[in-house]
Scaffold this motif. Structure first.
Motif, PDB file in Angstrom:
ATOM      1  N   VAL A  70       0.617  -1.046   0.418  1.00 27.42           N
ATOM      2  CA  VAL A  70      -0.290   0.031   0.155  1.00 27.42           C
ATOM      3  C   VAL A  70       0.946   1.460   0.285  1.00 27.42           C
ATOM      4  N   ASP A  71       2.363   1.190  -0.050  1.00 25.80           N
ATOM      5  CA  ASP A  71       3.018   2.757  -0.306  1.00 25.80           C
ATOM      6  C   ASP A  71       2.823   2.995   1.183  1.00 25.80           C
ATOM      7  N   LEU A  72       3.144   2.928   1.907  1.00 22.76           N
ATOM      8  CA  LEU A  72       2.690   2.991   3.452  1.00 22.76           C
ATOM      9  C   LEU A  72       4.103   2.899   4.049  1.00 22.76           C
ATOM     10  N   VAL A  73       4.252   4.266   5.206  1.00 20.04           N
ATOM     11  CA  VAL A  73       5.397   3.425   5.936  1.00 20.04           C
ATOM     12  C   VAL A  73       4.627   4.254   7.258  1.00 20.04           C
ATOM     13  N   LEU A  74       5.135   3.580   8.264  1.00 24.92           N
ATOM     14  CA  LEU A  74       5.042   3.641   9.795  1.00 24.92           C
ATOM     15  C   LEU A  74       5.709   4.073  10.496  1.00 24.92           C
ATOM     16  N   VAL A  75       5.689   5.062  10.877  1.00 22.37           N
ATOM     17  CA  VAL A  75       7.234   5.064  12.103  1.00 22.37           C
ATOM     18  C   VAL A  75       6.561   5.670  13.894  1.00 22.37           C
ATOM     19  N   PRO A  76       6.459   4.629  14.307  1.00 20.34           N
ATOM     20  CA  PRO A  76       6.324   5.090  16.297  1.00 20.34           C
ATOM     21  C   PRO A  76       7.530   5.723  16.496  1.00 20.34           C
ATOM     22  N   GLY A  77       7.478   6.321  18.023  1.00 18.59           N
ATOM     23  CA  GLY A  77       9.198   6.367  18.785  1.00 18.59           C
ATOM     24  C   GLY A  77       8.673   6.769  19.414  1.00 18.59           C
ATOM     25  N   TYR A  78       9.602   7.033  20.548  1.00 17.73           N
ATOM     26  CA  TYR A  78       9.515   7.903  21.976  1.00 17.73           C
ATOM     27  C   TYR A  78      10.167   8.370  21.804  1.00 17.73           C
ATOM     28  N   GLY A  79      10.080   9.673  22.381  1.00 13.85           N
ATOM     29  CA  GLY A  79      11.198  10.799  22.797  1.00 13.85           C
ATOM     30  C   GLY A  79      11.640  11.137  23.656  1.00 13.85           C
ATOM     31  N   PHE A  80      12.624  11.448  24.949  1.00 11.01           N
ATOM     32  CA  PHE A  80      12.369  11.620  26.572  1.00 11.01           C
ATOM     33  C   PHE A  80      13.241  12.908  26.405  1.00 11.01           C
ATOM     34  N   ASP A  81      13.336  13.869  26.977  1.00  5.38           N
ATOM     35  CA  ASP A  81      14.022  15.487  27.627  1.00  5.38           C
ATOM     36  C   ASP A  81      14.328  15.243  29.175  1.00  5.38           C
ATOM     37  N   MET A  82      15.207  16.145  29.048  1.00  5.70           N
ATOM     38  CA  MET A  82      15.393  16.098  31.007  1.00  5.70           C
ATOM     39  C   MET A  82      15.803  17.660  30.491  1.00  5.70           C
ATOM     40  N   LEU A  83      15.497  18.400  31.527  1.00  5.21           N
ATOM     41  CA  LEU A  83      15.250  19.629  31.994  1.00  5.21           C
ATOM     42  C   LEU A  83      16.498  20.049  33.004  1.00  5.21           C
ATOM     43  N   LEU A  84      17.972  20.270  32.362  1.00 10.87           N
ATOM     44  CA  LEU A  84      18.442  19.940  33.476  1.00 10.87           C
ATOM     45  C   LEU A  84      18.374  20.650  35.094  1.00 10.87           C
ATOM     46  N   PRO A  85      18.851  20.361  36.274  1.00  8.84           N
ATOM     47  CA  PRO A  85      18.477  21.442  37.766  1.00  8.84           C
ATOM     48  C   PRO A  85      18.619  22.629  37.237  1.00  8.84           C
ATOM     49  N   ARG A  86      18.439  23.634  38.036  1.00  8.91           N
ATOM     50  CA  ARG A  86      18.424  24.786  37.725  1.00  8.91           C
ATOM     51  C   ARG A  86      17.938  25.502  39.143  1.00  8.91           C
ATOM     52  N   THR A  87      19.142  26.258  39.286  1.00 10.78           N
ATOM     53  CA  THR A  87      19.323  27.315  40.897  1.00 10.78           C
ATOM     54  C   THR A  87      18.851  28.375  40.802  1.00 10.78           C
ATOM     55  N   VAL A  88      18.180  29.097  41.314  1.00 11.89           N
ATOM     56  CA  VAL A  88      18.121  30.367  40.498  1.00 11.89           C
ATOM     57  C   VAL A  88      18.353  30.858  42.924  1.00 11.89           C
ATOM     58  N   GLY A  89      18.929  31.221  43.051  1.00 16.42           N
ATOM     59  CA  GLY A  89      19.210  32.329  44.284  1.00 16.42           C
ATOM     60  C   GLY A  89      19.017  33.095  44.210  1.00 16.42           C
ATOM     61  N   PRO A  90      18.969  33.569  45.954  1.00 16.45           N
ATOM     62  CA  PRO A  90      18.105  35.059  46.418  1.00 16.45           C
ATOM     63  C   PRO A  90      19.044  36.401  45.551  1.00 16.45           C
ATOM     64  N   ASP A  91      20.234  36.185  45.458  1.00 17.33           N
ATOM     65  CA  ASP A  91      20.677  37.835  44.747  1.00 17.33           C
ATOM     66  C   ASP A  91      21.083  37.240  43.072  1.00 17.33           C
ATOM     67  N   ASP A  92      20.904  35.947  42.366  1.00 16.85           N
ATOM     68  CA  ASP A  92      20.951  35.907  41.142  1.00 16.85           C
ATOM     69  C   ASP A  92      19.286  36.477  40.545  1.00 16.85           C
ATOM     70  N   ALA A  93      17.825  36.209  41.387  1.00 17.35           N
ATOM     71  CA  ALA A  93      16.242  36.434  40.987  1.00 17.35           C
ATOM     72  C   ALA A  93      16.317  37.900  40.326  1.00 17.35           C
ATOM     73  N   LEU A  94      15.734  38.230  39.183  1.00 16.55           N
ATOM     74  CA  LEU A  94      15.754  38.810  38.309  1.00 16.55           C
ATOM     75  C   LEU A  94      14.505  40.120  38.901  1.00 16.55           C
ATOM     76  N   PHE A  95      13.555  39.009  39.455  1.00 10.21           N
ATOM     77  CA  PHE A  95      12.339  39.138  39.487  1.00 10.21           C
ATOM     78  C   PHE A  95      12.501  39.772  40.979  1.00 10.21           C
ATOM     79  N   SER A  96      12.189  41.253  40.820  1.00  5.03           N
ATOM     80  CA  SER A  96      12.406  41.702  43.234  1.00  5.03           C
ATOM     81  C   SER A  96      11.353  42.895  43.183  1.00  5.03           C
ATOM     82  N   PRO A  97      11.152  42.683  44.482  1.00  3.78           N
ATOM     83  CA  PRO A  97      10.691  42.850  45.659  1.00  3.78           C
ATOM     84  C   PRO A  97      11.135  44.440  46.066  1.00  3.78           C
ATOM     85  N   ALA A  98      12.458  44.078  45.580  1.00  2.00           N
ATOM     86  CA  ALA A  98      13.099  45.276  46.263  1.00  2.00           C
ATOM     87  C   ALA A  98      12.561  46.465  45.592  1.00  2.00           C
ATOM     88  N   ASP A  99      12.460  46.152  43.955  1.00  2.00           N
ATOM     89  CA  ASP A  99      12.722  46.909  43.079  1.00  2.00           C
ATOM     90  C   ASP A  99      11.426  47.941  43.269  1.00  2.00           C
TER      91      ASP A  99
END
Length: 517
Positions: A436-465
């Protein structure tokens, strides 16, 4: 843990990761997905080809927000209890290519990395507000008010033309972007109010739910404007080239995609906005009491949203390996100008911010009728490697590896936009059904977003401002004014962020035999 349906367990909006499934793809790949990746490669498909795919998946987030000093709102070194979120999603690609030697024509409609986060939790409300009705996801303006959750939806309608000059192939594509945005976040009005007689003046602690205004927007690029909305029609162009070497066992390709051209890179969304009090209650006999109404009875107002979409550059190669050419390796190296201004970050003054305008907003609210939503975008650099091995005449094994830089600066990471370094892999099979001239492509993907720490001195959102700005009586030259005007004078985003994505896909392709080989 909370769940939301639907959405896209996908990459940064516009990235196009695993477009059309896990088939090899990139600027030098012979596939219908070349409509997006490099239209020149459509000229390498020697016949008619149709490609349709469907994907579903789940995105998981684990966030530990920093505790705050209740007197100032400033983040502390201690972390709160972890919050876990899960978002289910859908994605699609439909495209076709026709070849009339030496010209190829292609057309496609596809999802381009949409992201739906329709649920949240109390600790994250100041950057991603919990939706009181997470099942209400209708795109229309008459229902499902934008009082919670986040949607970044990108779709393209694309037509492409390619020319086959033998070893050299050239192509161009016209893209009509469809952009939909929905977001809601809470503002701590104890930080923002300049009026000592305001109803929030009695709040002694910061991030007190009783002193909160929810700001929401929902809209899209309306090609046919209605209800006074602006026209959102726009277009972008892609140009590409490819060259075959060593008897076509090596193919090199490159493409450039412009930002939307009608408004110099900006798109304009029309829709509705809402400013309301999530913790307030309707008084007796419907008396609203305060000027800012409770969210359950708040009427949306007209709203517009301006934002920029990126230009893109990609380079790639495709290599046939082995004596019998049983291996195929496709490489894709790309750049997205998410922080507009080119390759140099210093030329990106806006940080990819959005400008929200609320038409007819009650001036009794602490929210301004025009405000900047700071996002702290960063240019994205990515690399994909796809490998295909022929086991039998009609059976191939597929594998891929993916690496991408964060799409947002570390200090701007929030629950609504928590992109870290992305490391991913894909596995699947390519099965051809010859009768029938068909191609089937089943697949699985996995992504990890590596841990990221935003320290108190690094945060760009600032209530002090915000505090410094209020203490300066709202003077635009006062300390903290720049942060407030940029949209950063808000509750802190300090914390620890981690995420994973799981995607299951199925692609179906039809074409002439030489096309499916």
């Amino acid at each position: 843990m909370a769940w939301a349906i639907p959405g896209s367990a996908s990459a940064a909006p516009g990235q196009g990761l695993r477009l059309g499934g896990i088939e090899p793809q990139g600027p030098a790949s012979r596939a219908v997905t070349a409509i997006h990746h490099n239209p020149a490669m459509l000229a390498a498909i020697p016949g008619t080809a149709v490609h349709a795919s469907f994907s579903t998946g789940i995105e998981q987030q684990r966030i530990r927000r920093s505790a705050i000093d209740p007197a100032t709102g400033e983040p502390l070194s201690e972390l709160r209890t972890p919050t876990s979120l899960a978002h289910l999603g859908l994605g699609y690609f439909v495209g076709a290519s026709l070849y009339f030697e030496p010209i190829a024509v292609g057309v496609g409609v596809y999802d381009l990395g949409s992201r739906y986060r329709l649920t949240s939790a109390e600790p994250l409300r100041y950057h991603l507000a919990p939706d009181p009705d997470p099942g209400c996801v209708g795109p229309g303006l008459s229902r499902c008010p934008p009082n919670g959750g986040s949607v970044e939806s990108r779709h393209d309608i694309t037509t492409a033309l390619a020319w086959n000059g033998g070893r050299v192939k050239l192509g161009a594509a016209l893209h009509l972007p469809l952009v939909r945005e929905r977001f809601a976040f809470d503002d701590d009005t104890a930080l923002a109010s300049l009026d000592p007689d305001a109803s929030t003046a009695g709040c002694t602690d910061k991030e007190d739910p009783a002193c909160t205004e929810r700001v929401g927007f929902k809209g899209w690029t309306q090609w046919i404007p209605r209800d006074g909305a602006p026209s959102g029609f726009d277009f972008a162009l892609t140009v590409g080239a490819a060259i075959g070497l060593n008897n076509d066992t090596i193919t090199l390709g490159a493409r450039y995609r412009s930002p939307p051209l009608r408004r110099g890179g900006e798109v304009l969304l029309g829709g509705v906005g809402v400013v309301c009090r999530p913790e307030a209650e309707v008084g007796p006999e419907g008396d609203l009491g305060d000027q800012v109404p409770p969210c359950e009875v708040a009427d949306p107002v007209g709203a517009t949203l301006r934002q920029r979409l990126p230009q893109q550059v990609a380079l790639g190669g495709s290599f046939l390996l082995g004596r019998s050419r049983t291996w195929r390796l496709d490489l894709d190296l790309y750049w997205m100008d998410l922080c507009p201004g080119g390759l140099r970050a210093t030329r990106c003054p806006t940080g990819g911010s959005q400008t929200l305008r609320l038409i007819g907003l009650d001036r009794g609210s602490a929210t301004l009728p025009e405000l900047s939503r700071f996002r702290g975008k960063a240019d994205l650099y990515g690399f994909d490697a796809f490998a295909r091995y022929r086991v039998q005449t009609n059976l191939f094994v597929l594998a891929a590896a993916h690496l991408a830089s964060p799409a947002v600066r570390r200090g701007a990471t929030t629950a609504a936009d928590d992109e870290g370094w992305r490391i991913g892999t894909s596995l699947g099979a390519r099965v051809r059904i010859p009768k029938v001239d068909l191609v089937l492509v089943p697949g699985y993907g996995f992504d990890m977003l590596l841990p990221r720490t935003v320290g108190p001195d690094d945060a760009l959102f600032s209530p002090a401002d915000a505090t410094a700005f209020v203490n300066g009586s709202g003077d635009i030259n006062a300390p903290g004014a720049a942060g407030v005007l940029d949209g950063r004078g808000r509750p802190s985003n300090a914390g620890r962020y981690f995420g994973m994505l799981h995607t299951v896909s199925l692609a179906v392709m039809w074409g002439e035999r030489e096309v499916l080989d």
